[in-house]
Scaffold this motif. Structure first.
Motif, short mmCIF file in Angstrom:
data_model
loop_
_atom_site.label_atom_id
_atom_site.label_comp_id
_atom_site.label_asym_id
_atom_site.label_seq_id
_atom_site.Cartn_x
_atom_site.Cartn_y
_atom_site.Cartn_z
N GLY A 76 -29.39 44.99 17.37
CA GLY A 76 -29.18 43.67 17.99
C GLY A 76 -29.19 42.53 16.99
N GLY A 77 -29.30 42.84 15.70
CA GLY A 77 -29.24 41.77 14.70
C GLY A 77 -30.44 41.70 13.78
N PHE A 78 -31.10 42.84 13.57
CA PHE A 78 -32.29 42.85 12.71
C PHE A 78 -32.10 43.82 11.54
CE2 PHE A 78 -33.65 41.66 16.94
CZ PHE A 78 -34.38 40.50 16.68
N PRO A 79 -32.45 43.38 10.35
CA PRO A 79 -33.12 42.12 10.00
C PRO A 79 -32.20 40.93 9.77
CG PRO A 79 -33.00 43.54 8.07
CD PRO A 79 -32.40 44.33 9.20
N GLY A 80 -30.88 41.11 9.93
CA GLY A 80 -29.92 40.10 9.49
C GLY A 80 -30.05 38.71 10.08
N ILE A 81 -30.20 38.61 11.41
CA ILE A 81 -30.17 37.27 12.03
C ILE A 81 -31.37 36.41 11.63
CG2 ILE A 81 -30.33 36.04 14.25
CD1 ILE A 81 -28.16 37.91 15.30
N PRO A 82 -32.61 36.90 11.69
CA PRO A 82 -33.71 36.06 11.23
C PRO A 82 -33.55 35.63 9.76
CG PRO A 82 -34.57 37.88 12.53
CD PRO A 82 -33.11 38.15 12.30
N LEU A 83 -33.05 36.54 8.93
CA LEU A 83 -32.84 36.20 7.52
C LEU A 83 -31.74 35.15 7.36
CD1 LEU A 83 -33.10 39.77 5.96
CD2 LEU A 83 -34.75 37.90 5.66
N ALA A 84 -30.72 35.23 8.21
CA ALA A 84 -29.62 34.25 8.14
C ALA A 84 -30.10 32.85 8.52
CB ALA A 84 -28.47 34.70 9.04
N ILE A 85 -31.04 32.77 9.45
CA ILE A 85 -31.62 31.47 9.79
C ILE A 85 -32.39 30.92 8.59
CG2 ILE A 85 -33.33 30.28 11.25
CD1 ILE A 85 -32.65 32.27 13.48
N LEU A 86 -33.14 31.79 7.94
CA LEU A 86 -34.00 31.38 6.83
C LEU A 86 -33.20 31.00 5.58
CD1 LEU A 86 -37.09 31.12 6.55
CD2 LEU A 86 -37.07 33.33 5.41
N PHE A 87 -32.06 31.67 5.38
CA PHE A 87 -31.24 31.44 4.18
C PHE A 87 -29.84 30.98 4.59
CE2 PHE A 87 -34.29 34.76 2.79
CZ PHE A 87 -34.89 34.09 1.72
N PRO A 88 -29.69 29.72 5.00
CA PRO A 88 -28.39 29.25 5.49
C PRO A 88 -27.29 29.26 4.42
CG PRO A 88 -29.96 27.42 5.36
CD PRO A 88 -30.74 28.68 5.10
N ASP A 89 -27.67 29.30 3.13
CA ASP A 89 -26.66 29.29 2.08
C ASP A 89 -26.31 30.71 1.59
OD1 ASP A 89 -29.10 29.75 0.88
OD2 ASP A 89 -28.60 28.66 -0.95
N ALA A 90 -26.90 31.72 2.21
CA ALA A 90 -26.51 33.11 1.92
C ALA A 90 -25.48 33.55 2.96
CB ALA A 90 -27.73 34.02 1.96
N HIS A 91 -24.73 34.61 2.64
CA HIS A 91 -23.75 35.10 3.60
C HIS A 91 -24.12 36.51 4.05
CE1 HIS A 91 -20.07 36.73 5.34
NE2 HIS A 91 -19.85 35.48 5.71
N PHE A 92 -24.12 36.70 5.37
CA PHE A 92 -24.58 37.97 5.95
C PHE A 92 -23.44 38.65 6.70
CE2 PHE A 92 -28.33 35.56 5.20
CZ PHE A 92 -29.32 36.48 4.90
#
Length: 207
Positions: A76-92
């Protein structure tokens, strides 16, 4: 305390937007889980601790700012989505072989306004492009996993710290012996004090 406050306890420099996104995350998964079961029913009540904070352990281990990250078997989006919130300048790039799970990921990404996330219904081997890090949460044994993603990791320069960062649990000695290469194992209890994390680990395989 199963609310976004548990995230703010360990990540004290969040912007107002990030705080709002983390608060909304729990609501979104609770709503979607009633339609499509992406998180077990008993876990949805502890989503912040068992899913969101667990995912963010990777951020305590490695700064992902400006990096390209592939999340394999994202569910459902783990770990990617929480990390994407934390690192807005990274690309997931989030991939899963189960289409209905990716549908949930896409809906959550749109609802949160995350512009740094792409989601695809496909197997890891089929993903195009190269990444600085591949992340995952207990998808399969590491030997098989490394075989899937072997061609997906790039390092721009020799001093770059690229590789696989996996969330795993329990005794990993036998599993990790199979890969016959260097790796690092870090107990998540070093970062978070909740009892849930006592058996949880980060495993890093450098490339």
């Amino acid at each position: 305390m199963d609310s976004s406050a548990i995230v703010e306890k360990y990540f004290t420099h969040l912007s107002a937007q990030q705080k709002a996104q983390f608060q909304e995350l729990g609501n979104l998964y609770t709503e979607w889980n009633e339609k499509i079961n992406v998180i077990s029913r008993k876990d949805i009540e502890n989503i912040y601790e068992k899913h969101i904070l667990h995912a963010l352990a990777i951020a305590k281990f490695q700064d992902l700012s400006g990096k390209k990250i592939l999340d394999v078997g994202t569910g459902g989006g783990f770990p990617g989505i929480p990390l994407a919130i934390l690192f807005p300048d990274a690309h997931f790039t989030l991939v899963d072989s189960i289409g209905k799970k990716i549908k949930v990921v896409e809906a959550v990404v749109i609802a949160l306004g995350l512009e740094n996330v792409e989601a695809f219904h496909q197997r890891a081997e089929k993903v195009k492009g190269k990444f600085d890090f591949v992340v995952s949460r207990a998808v399969t044994r590491m030997k098989s996993f490394l075989h899937w993603i072997n061609q997906k990791i790039q390092s721009e320069s020799p001093e770059d710290n690229s590789g696989v960062i996996a969330l795993k649990g329990g005794d990993l000695e036998e599993e990790m012996a199979e890969i016959k290469r260097m790796y690092q194992e870090v107990p998540i209890s070093e970062y978070f004090s909740e009892p849930f994390f006592e058996t949880k680990k980060i495993v890093f395989v450098p490339f």
